[in-house]
Design a protein around this motif. Structure first.
Motif, short mmCIF file in Angstrom:
data_model
loop_
_atom_site.label_atom_id
_atom_site.label_comp_id
_atom_site.label_asym_id
_atom_site.label_seq_id
_atom_site.Cartn_x
_atom_site.Cartn_y
_atom_site.Cartn_z
N PHE A 97 0.83 -1.20 0.00
CA PHE A 97 0.00 0.00 0.00
C PHE A 97 0.86 1.25 0.00
O PHE A 97 0.57 2.21 -0.70
N ILE A 98 1.93 1.25 0.79
CA ILE A 98 2.82 2.41 0.84
C ILE A 98 3.46 2.63 -0.52
O ILE A 98 3.54 3.76 -1.02
N VAL A 99 3.92 1.55 -1.14
CA VAL A 99 4.56 1.66 -2.46
C VAL A 99 3.58 2.22 -3.49
O VAL A 99 3.92 3.14 -4.25
N HIS A 100 2.36 1.69 -3.52
CA HIS A 100 1.36 2.19 -4.47
C HIS A 100 1.02 3.65 -4.20
O HIS A 100 0.82 4.44 -5.14
N LEU A 101 0.96 4.03 -2.94
CA LEU A 101 0.70 5.42 -2.60
C LEU A 101 1.81 6.33 -3.13
O LEU A 101 1.54 7.37 -3.75
N LEU A 102 3.05 5.92 -2.93
CA LEU A 102 4.18 6.74 -3.41
C LEU A 102 4.22 6.80 -4.93
O LEU A 102 4.52 7.86 -5.51
N VAL A 103 3.89 5.71 -5.60
CA VAL A 103 3.84 5.72 -7.08
C VAL A 103 2.75 6.67 -7.55
O VAL A 103 2.95 7.45 -8.50
N GLY A 104 1.58 6.63 -6.90
CA GLY A 104 0.50 7.54 -7.27
C GLY A 104 0.88 9.00 -7.06
O GLY A 104 0.59 9.86 -7.89
N ASP A 106 3.90 10.23 -7.07
CA ASP A 106 4.89 10.58 -8.09
C ASP A 106 4.20 10.82 -9.44
O ASP A 106 4.60 11.72 -10.18
N GLN A 107 3.19 10.03 -9.74
CA GLN A 107 2.42 10.23 -10.98
C GLN A 107 1.76 11.60 -10.99
O GLN A 107 1.77 12.30 -12.00
N ILE A 108 1.21 11.98 -9.85
CA ILE A 108 0.57 13.30 -9.75
C ILE A 108 1.60 14.41 -9.95
O ILE A 108 1.38 15.35 -10.71
N LYS A 109 2.74 14.29 -9.28
CA LYS A 109 3.80 15.31 -9.40
C LYS A 109 4.29 15.41 -10.84
O LYS A 109 4.39 16.51 -11.40
N TYR A 110 4.59 14.28 -11.44
CA TYR A 110 5.10 14.27 -12.82
C TYR A 110 4.06 14.85 -13.79
O TYR A 110 4.39 15.66 -14.65
N SER A 111 2.82 14.43 -13.64
CA SER A 111 1.76 14.90 -14.54
C SER A 111 1.53 16.40 -14.39
O SER A 111 1.30 17.10 -15.38
N TYR A 112 1.58 16.89 -13.17
CA TYR A 112 1.39 18.32 -12.94
C TYR A 112 2.53 19.12 -13.56
O TYR A 112 2.29 20.14 -14.22
N GLU A 113 3.77 18.64 -13.36
CA GLU A 113 4.93 19.35 -13.91
C GLU A 113 4.92 19.37 -15.43
O GLU A 113 5.41 20.32 -16.05
N GLU A 116 0.13 17.20 -17.93
CA GLU A 116 -0.61 16.06 -18.47
C GLU A 116 -1.77 15.76 -17.51
O GLU A 116 -1.68 14.88 -16.65
N TYR A 117 -2.83 16.51 -17.64
CA TYR A 117 -3.89 16.48 -16.64
C TYR A 117 -4.71 15.20 -16.66
O TYR A 117 -5.30 14.82 -15.65
N GLY A 118 -4.74 14.50 -17.79
CA GLY A 118 -5.41 13.20 -17.83
C GLY A 118 -4.67 12.20 -16.95
O GLY A 118 -5.29 11.43 -16.19
N ASN A 119 -3.35 12.21 -17.03
CA ASN A 119 -2.55 11.33 -16.18
C ASN A 119 -2.57 11.77 -14.71
O ASN A 119 -2.42 10.95 -13.82
N LEU A 120 -2.79 13.05 -14.49
CA LEU A 120 -2.92 13.53 -13.12
C LEU A 120 -4.15 12.90 -12.46
O LEU A 120 -4.10 12.49 -11.31
N LEU A 121 -5.23 12.78 -13.22
CA LEU A 121 -6.44 12.15 -12.70
C LEU A 121 -6.19 10.66 -12.40
O LEU A 121 -6.74 10.13 -11.43
N ILE A 122 -5.38 10.02 -13.21
CA ILE A 122 -5.03 8.62 -12.95
C ILE A 122 -4.27 8.52 -11.64
O ILE A 122 -4.53 7.63 -10.82
N GLY A 123 -3.33 9.43 -11.40
CA GLY A 123 -2.58 9.45 -10.15
C GLY A 123 -3.49 9.64 -8.95
O GLY A 123 -3.35 8.98 -7.92
N ILE A 124 -4.46 10.54 -9.09
CA ILE A 124 -5.43 10.76 -8.01
C ILE A 124 -6.26 9.50 -7.81
O ILE A 124 -6.53 9.09 -6.68
N GLY A 125 -6.63 8.86 -8.92
CA GLY A 125 -7.39 7.61 -8.83
C GLY A 125 -6.61 6.50 -8.15
O GLY A 125 -7.19 5.58 -7.57
N VAL A 126 -5.28 6.57 -8.21
CA VAL A 126 -4.44 5.57 -7.54
C VAL A 126 -4.35 5.86 -6.04
O VAL A 126 -4.44 4.94 -5.22
N ILE A 127 -4.16 7.12 -5.66
CA ILE A 127 -3.89 7.40 -4.24
C ILE A 127 -5.15 7.38 -3.37
O ILE A 127 -5.06 7.08 -2.19
N VAL A 128 -6.31 7.68 -3.93
CA VAL A 128 -7.52 7.72 -3.10
C VAL A 128 -7.80 6.37 -2.43
O VAL A 128 -7.97 6.32 -1.20
N PRO A 129 -7.82 5.25 -3.17
CA PRO A 129 -8.05 3.98 -2.47
C PRO A 129 -6.90 3.59 -1.54
O PRO A 129 -7.12 2.93 -0.52
#
Length: 191
Positions: A97-104, A106-113, A116-129
């Motif tokens: 769970f910790i690893v998946h949270l950190l990956v999510g 990182d996805q949010i940070k990378y997408s924001y920088e 890539e706002y579609g991928n940002l939503l994917i990152g949010i979709g990963v960290i919420v659960p």
């Protein structure tokens, strides 16, 4: 009704052979994956150089030995647990769970920088659960994860120093918070 009556003696031999082959395959993969992972992390300067040492055949010698020692320690610890299966799957699922949270994250940070706002939503979709799952853990289980990560954080800090790099402020904060969580879980266990 026994298994032998249902599938016959050859069926029992086939099933037992499959279990032995599966177990040996899992053990081999477990050993090789841990050694290869440590080797790659040493080459990327995330772990100390000692884990990057290879023998004359190109095998990650020290990484395999270290990984095997950790695996052996874990397997021996299962012997002393009251409910070892529950202990093993709790640690495995909690740690992932910790690893998946950190990956999510990182996805949010990378997408924001990279806007890539579609991928940002994917990152949010990963960290919420993942956050929801972490909130459902018992307090001591969540803290226990930090204790498991402490040796890795110590190796990371040593590798940074060994390669002439300094720890960033956020890395120091993570290490300090992990040490505090480790102290808390140890005090809960013994006092």
């Amino acid at each position: 009704m026994s298994c032998k009556k249902v599938i016959g003696p050859w069926g029992v031999i086939a099933i037992n052979s499959g279990i032995v082959i599966s177990t040996l395959g899992a053990w081999l993969a477990w050993t090789l994956l841990s050694g290869e992972t440590l080797l790659i992390l040493a080459k990327d300067e995330v772990l100390p150089k000692v884990f990057g040492k290879q023998n004359e055949h190109g095998a990650p010698e020290n990484a395999l030995i270290f990984g095997d020692i950790l695996q052996t320690f874990f397997l021996i610890s299962l012997y002393f647990m009251e409910d070892s299966y529950k202990y093993a799957y709790t640690i495995a699922t909690s740690a992932i769970f910790i690893v998946h949270l950190l990956v999510g994250l990182d996805q949010i940070k990378y997408s924001y920088e990279h806007e890539e706002y579609g991928n940002l939503l994917i990152g949010i979709g990963v960290i919420v659960p993942q956050i929801g799952a972490l909130l459902m853990f018992r307090y001591w289980q969540a803290l226990g994860l930090f204790v498991l990560y402490l040796p890795g954080l110590a190796l990371y800090a040593y590798a940074r120093k060994e390669h002439g790099k300094r720890l960033e402020i956020k890395e120091k904060v993570v290490i300090v918070l992990s040490v505090l969580a480790g102290i808390e879980i140890i005090s809960m266990a013994f006092f």
